[in-house]
Design a protein around this motif. Structure first.
Motif, PDB file in Angstrom:
ATOM      1  N   LEU A   7      -1.378 -27.964  14.931  1.00  0.00           N
ATOM      2  CA  LEU A   7      -1.967 -26.624  14.866  1.00  0.00           C
ATOM      3  C   LEU A   7      -2.173 -26.192  13.418  1.00  0.00           C
ATOM      4  O   LEU A   7      -3.246 -25.668  13.065  1.00  0.00           O
ATOM      5  CB  LEU A   7      -1.061 -25.638  15.600  1.00  0.00           C
ATOM      6  N   ASP A   8      -1.181 -26.413  12.556  1.00  0.00           N
ATOM      7  CA  ASP A   8      -1.311 -26.032  11.153  1.00  0.00           C
ATOM      8  C   ASP A   8      -2.459 -26.789  10.492  1.00  0.00           C
ATOM      9  O   ASP A   8      -3.201 -26.231   9.668  1.00  0.00           O
ATOM     10  CB  ASP A   8      -0.011 -26.305  10.399  1.00  0.00           C
ATOM     11  N   TRP A   9      -2.600 -28.049  10.832  1.00  0.00           N
ATOM     12  CA  TRP A   9      -3.686 -28.884  10.278  1.00  0.00           C
ATOM     13  C   TRP A   9      -5.044 -28.341  10.712  1.00  0.00           C
ATOM     14  O   TRP A   9      -5.944 -28.158   9.889  1.00  0.00           O
ATOM     15  CB  TRP A   9      -3.466 -30.320  10.745  1.00  0.00           C
ATOM     16  N   VAL A  10      -5.206 -28.074  12.003  1.00  0.00           N
ATOM     17  CA  VAL A  10      -6.485 -27.569  12.501  1.00  0.00           C
ATOM     18  C   VAL A  10      -6.814 -26.217  11.869  1.00  0.00           C
ATOM     19  O   VAL A  10      -7.974 -25.919  11.568  1.00  0.00           O
ATOM     20  CB  VAL A  10      -6.452 -27.472  14.039  1.00  0.00           C
ATOM     21  N   ARG A  11      -5.795 -25.414  11.633  1.00  0.00           N
ATOM     22  CA  ARG A  11      -6.028 -24.104  11.000  1.00  0.00           C
ATOM     23  C   ARG A  11      -6.414 -24.225   9.534  1.00  0.00           C
ATOM     24  O   ARG A  11      -6.878 -23.253   8.934  1.00  0.00           O
ATOM     25  CB  ARG A  11      -4.772 -23.236  11.155  1.00  0.00           C
ATOM     26  N   ARG A  12      -6.247 -25.409   8.936  1.00  0.00           N
ATOM     27  CA  ARG A  12      -6.701 -25.629   7.551  1.00  0.00           C
ATOM     28  C   ARG A  12      -8.140 -26.102   7.484  1.00  0.00           C
ATOM     29  O   ARG A  12      -8.713 -26.187   6.391  1.00  0.00           O
ATOM     30  CB  ARG A  12      -5.792 -26.647   6.846  1.00  0.00           C
ATOM     31  N   TRP A  13      -8.735 -26.416   8.615  1.00  0.00           N
ATOM     32  CA  TRP A  13     -10.094 -26.953   8.594  1.00  0.00           C
ATOM     33  C   TRP A  13     -11.127 -26.026   7.971  1.00  0.00           C
ATOM     34  O   TRP A  13     -12.102 -26.512   7.388  1.00  0.00           O
ATOM     35  CB  TRP A  13     -10.520 -27.361  10.011  1.00  0.00           C
ATOM     36  N   PRO A  14     -10.977 -24.694   8.048  1.00  0.00           N
ATOM     37  CA  PRO A  14     -11.961 -23.850   7.350  1.00  0.00           C
ATOM     38  C   PRO A  14     -12.020 -24.123   5.839  1.00  0.00           C
ATOM     39  O   PRO A  14     -13.044 -23.858   5.208  1.00  0.00           O
ATOM     40  CB  PRO A  14     -11.464 -22.429   7.642  1.00  0.00           C
ATOM     41  N   GLU A  15     -10.933 -24.639   5.260  1.00  0.00           N
ATOM     42  CA  GLU A  15     -10.944 -25.002   3.844  1.00  0.00           C
ATOM     43  C   GLU A  15     -11.286 -26.475   3.638  1.00  0.00           C
ATOM     44  O   GLU A  15     -11.949 -26.837   2.666  1.00  0.00           O
ATOM     45  CB  GLU A  15      -9.570 -24.731   3.215  1.00  0.00           C
ATOM     46  N   GLU A  16     -10.860 -27.336   4.574  1.00  0.00           N
ATOM     47  CA  GLU A  16     -11.043 -28.774   4.395  1.00  0.00           C
ATOM     48  C   GLU A  16     -12.381 -29.276   4.929  1.00  0.00           C
ATOM     49  O   GLU A  16     -12.866 -30.318   4.493  1.00  0.00           O
ATOM     50  CB  GLU A  16      -9.886 -29.520   5.067  1.00  0.00           C
ATOM     51  N   ASN A  17     -12.960 -28.586   5.900  1.00  0.00           N
ATOM     52  CA  ASN A  17     -14.308 -28.883   6.426  1.00  0.00           C
ATOM     53  C   ASN A  17     -14.525 -30.341   6.822  1.00  0.00           C
ATOM     54  O   ASN A  17     -15.452 -31.001   6.342  1.00  0.00           O
ATOM     55  CB  ASN A  17     -15.375 -28.493   5.393  1.00  0.00           C
ATOM     56  N   PRO A  18     -13.692 -30.888   7.708  1.00  0.00           N
ATOM     57  CA  PRO A  18     -13.925 -32.262   8.150  1.00  0.00           C
ATOM     58  C   PRO A  18     -15.093 -32.355   9.122  1.00  0.00           C
ATOM     59  O   PRO A  18     -15.537 -31.349   9.690  1.00  0.00           O
ATOM     60  CB  PRO A  18     -12.616 -32.618   8.864  1.00  0.00           C
ATOM     61  N   ALA A  19     -15.602 -33.567   9.310  1.00  0.00           N
ATOM     62  CA  ALA A  19     -16.468 -33.863  10.449  1.00  0.00           C
ATOM     63  C   ALA A  19     -15.565 -34.205  11.626  1.00  0.00           C
ATOM     64  O   ALA A  19     -14.547 -34.888  11.456  1.00  0.00           O
ATOM     65  CB  ALA A  19     -17.387 -35.035  10.130  1.00  0.00           C
ATOM     66  N   VAL A  20     -15.915 -33.715  12.807  1.00  0.00           N
ATOM     67  CA  VAL A  20     -15.066 -33.897  13.985  1.00  0.00           C
ATOM     68  C   VAL A  20     -15.879 -34.577  15.079  1.00  0.00           C
ATOM     69  O   VAL A  20     -16.936 -34.077  15.481  1.00  0.00           O
ATOM     70  CB  VAL A  20     -14.519 -32.543  14.487  1.00  0.00           C
ATOM     71  N   ILE A  21     -15.391 -35.713  15.546  1.00  0.00           N
ATOM     72  CA  ILE A  21     -16.051 -36.482  16.602  1.00  0.00           C
ATOM     73  C   ILE A  21     -15.101 -36.558  17.792  1.00  0.00           C
ATOM     74  O   ILE A  21     -14.002 -37.110  17.678  1.00  0.00           O
ATOM     75  CB  ILE A  21     -16.411 -37.903  16.118  1.00  0.00           C
ATOM     76  N   SER A  22     -15.505 -35.990  18.925  1.00  0.00           N
ATOM     77  CA  SER A  22     -14.681 -36.015  20.136  1.00  0.00           C
ATOM     78  C   SER A  22     -15.262 -37.018  21.124  1.00  0.00           C
ATOM     79  O   SER A  22     -16.490 -37.099  21.287  1.00  0.00           O
ATOM     80  CB  SER A  22     -14.642 -34.624  20.781  1.00  0.00           C
ATOM     81  N   LEU A  23     -14.384 -37.755  21.795  1.00  0.00           N
ATOM     82  CA  LEU A  23     -14.799 -38.762  22.764  1.00  0.00           C
ATOM     83  C   LEU A  23     -14.595 -38.225  24.175  1.00  0.00           C
ATOM     84  O   LEU A  23     -13.563 -37.632  24.481  1.00  0.00           O
ATOM     85  CB  LEU A  23     -13.994 -40.044  22.572  1.00  0.00           C
ATOM     86  N   ALA A  24     -15.594 -38.428  25.033  1.00  0.00           N
ATOM     87  CA  ALA A  24     -15.569 -37.926  26.412  1.00  0.00           C
ATOM     88  C   ALA A  24     -15.579 -39.095  27.387  1.00  0.00           C
ATOM     89  O   ALA A  24     -16.067 -40.179  27.088  1.00  0.00           O
ATOM     90  CB  ALA A  24     -16.773 -37.026  26.660  1.00  0.00           C
ATOM     91  N   GLY A  25     -15.071 -38.838  28.588  1.00  0.00           N
ATOM     92  CA  GLY A  25     -15.041 -39.845  29.640  1.00  0.00           C
ATOM     93  C   GLY A  25     -13.629 -40.031  30.145  1.00  0.00           C
ATOM     94  O   GLY A  25     -12.861 -40.822  29.595  1.00  0.00           O
ATOM     95  N   ASN A  26     -13.269 -39.281  31.189  1.00  0.00           N
ATOM     96  CA  ASN A  26     -11.898 -39.274  31.680  1.00  0.00           C
ATOM     97  C   ASN A  26     -11.565 -40.583  32.393  1.00  0.00           C
ATOM     98  O   ASN A  26     -12.173 -40.915  33.410  1.00  0.00           O
ATOM     99  CB  ASN A  26     -11.699 -38.098  32.640  1.00  0.00           C
ATOM    100  N   PRO A  27     -10.586 -41.353  31.894  1.00  0.00           N
ATOM    101  CA  PRO A  27     -10.248 -42.630  32.527  1.00  0.00           C
ATOM    102  C   PRO A  27      -9.389 -42.481  33.769  1.00  0.00           C
ATOM    103  O   PRO A  27      -9.262 -43.421  34.556  1.00  0.00           O
ATOM    104  CB  PRO A  27      -9.485 -43.372  31.431  1.00  0.00           C
ATOM    105  N   THR A  28      -8.768 -41.299  33.959  1.00  0.00           N
ATOM    106  CA  THR A  28      -7.864 -41.078  35.098  1.00  0.00           C
ATOM    107  C   THR A  28      -8.096 -39.692  35.681  1.00  0.00           C
ATOM    108  O   THR A  28      -7.202 -38.834  35.636  1.00  0.00           O
ATOM    109  CB  THR A  28      -6.395 -41.226  34.657  1.00  0.00           C
ATOM    110  N   PRO A  29      -9.288 -39.426  36.245  1.00  0.00           N
ATOM    111  CA  PRO A  29      -9.621 -38.054  36.658  1.00  0.00           C
ATOM    112  C   PRO A  29      -8.778 -37.502  37.788  1.00  0.00           C
ATOM    113  O   PRO A  29      -8.746 -36.288  37.987  1.00  0.00           O
ATOM    114  CB  PRO A  29     -11.097 -38.161  37.061  1.00  0.00           C
TER     115      PRO A  29
END
Length: 388
Positions: free
Chosen positions: A70-92
């Motif tokens: 949570l602390d890391w994600v809250r620093r993203w406004p200063e760090e500005n990373p690119a974020v890539i999320s993967l989709a496709g539930n293997p165990t729905p």
């Protein structure tokens, strides 16, 4: 430009997925470094761990957000990373036999909220892409044919085109022309009518219709969803009346929901039914006071590349781009030309919630009209064909 997240030279990159997505996450990391990334972090989730927490953990574990993440994600406004999320539930179906009231609260709410704030604040260039796997393929085809799923994903995301990047740029321009047409009309509301559907959603007069390409506050263009076939806006959260059924299944909090139908009164969802998973939806709607109100309405026609596959992907990223959809919960502040701070969004008509769940409400049997302030109606979709 590069499409997708559009990773920049020297930028940090975060890849997010389930442990079953590891081979694709590693491939993403390699491509990110090739694109010039400085650091790449892969953040894995595990639905089996979530099951163990629900079955065996203390009440305080449900919806807990690890402070170091949570602390890391809250620093993203200063760090500005690119974020890539993967989709496709293997165990729905993994959580399907557990207490729905616990499953519905199991997402790490504070992390989800912080991520949405990063997106709405335009602090990160981000995208969601497919990670085909055996479990997902089995949901789609009844057998674990991952190669067949890859072919379908390629068709849906234009990777089968001779020049995929050029195809995406052309597609984004077509979606922009549709958004422009809707913005020129300045409709007061949109109305969906069809089987078990008669829903009128009031629009925010200060909100624009947007589409495929976003831009960060620092000017990095990116395409958040691959695939994307929608034009969308945030409605006025106070204005929704009627009833609607979901035209495709969805996965909410890791659980498959089928035959969802809801009723709206005074902007809020007041009644939920489903043949499976209704209690999970009810728990999401109870997450906070604003969760039952709408945050998004999106229009998609039958020319969608996802729709043309003829498949139900059993994944919201894909199925929401095969048909019109709405989302209860958090709105999208970027639809406003000058969005206020978070504490001013509700007064501006933009919903604020820890939840954002899309479900599909369109298809050939559902008509969509734009309504003027005087009640006059203009056809937007008929028989899944765009009319404007």
């Amino acid at each position: 430009m590069r499409v997708g997240a559009n990773v920049q030279e020297g930028q940090d990159v975060v890849v997010m997925g389930l442990v079953e997505h590891a081979p694709i996450a590693r491939a993403m990391a390699r491509e990110a470094y090739r694109a010039g990334a400085q650091h790449v972090v892969i953040l894995y989730g595990d639905l089996h761990l979530r099951r163990a927490a629900i079955e065996l953990g203390p009440e305080s574990e449900i919806g807990w957000s690890p402070p170091y993440v949570l602390d890391w994600v809250r620093r993203w406004p200063e760090e500005n990373p690119a974020v890539i999320s993967l989709a496709g539930n293997p165990t729905p179906d993994l959580l399907g036999d557990l207490d729905p009231s616990l499953v519905g609260r199991a997402d790490p709410k504070d992390i989800r909220r912080a991520m949405r704030e990063n997106i709405s604040g335009r602090h990160v260039n981000w995208t969601i892409v497919a990670a085909p796997n055996e479990g997902w393929a089995t949901q789609v085809f009844g057998e674990p044919d991952v190669e067949r799923l890859w072919v379908a994903v390629a068709q849906a995301t234009r990777l089968d085109e001779p020049d995929p990047v050029a195809a995406w740029i052309e597609h984004a321009a077509e979606l922009q022309s549709r958004a422009d047409a809707l913005n020129e009309r300045r409709f007061d509301a949109v109305r969906f009518t069809g089987p078990q559907t008669n829903l009128t959603i009031g629009l925010n007069p200060d909100a624009r219709w947007l589409c495929a390409t976003f831009e960060t506050a620092k000017g990095i263009p990116h395409i958040p969803n691959m695939p994307t076939e929608e034009v969308f806006t945030t409605p006025d959260w106070r204005r929704a009346e009627g009833y609607v059924r979901s035209t495709r299944p969805l996965v909410a909090s890791g659980t498959r929901v089928s035959d969802l139908a809801v009723r709206f009164e005074g902007g809020a969802i007041t009644e939920v039914t489903a043949s499976r998973g209704a209690d999970v939806i009810r728990e999401q709607l109870a997450a906070d006071a604003q969760a039952p109100f709408l945050g998004e309405v999106a229009l998609v026609d039958g020319s969608s590349a996802v729709n043309k596959t003829g498949l139900t992907f059993c994944d919201t990223l894909f199925d929401e781009n095969a048909a019109c959809h709405i989302a209860y919960g958090s709105g999208i502040p970027s639809v406003l030309a000058e969005p206020p701070e978070t504490d001013g969004l509700l007064d501006a008509g933009v919903n604020v919630s820890a939840i954002h769940t899309d479900f599909m409400v369109g298809g050939p049997e559902v008509s969509v009209d734009g309504l003027g302030a005087d009640g006059s109606a203009v056809a937007i979709l008929r028989d899944d064909i765009w009319q404007l």
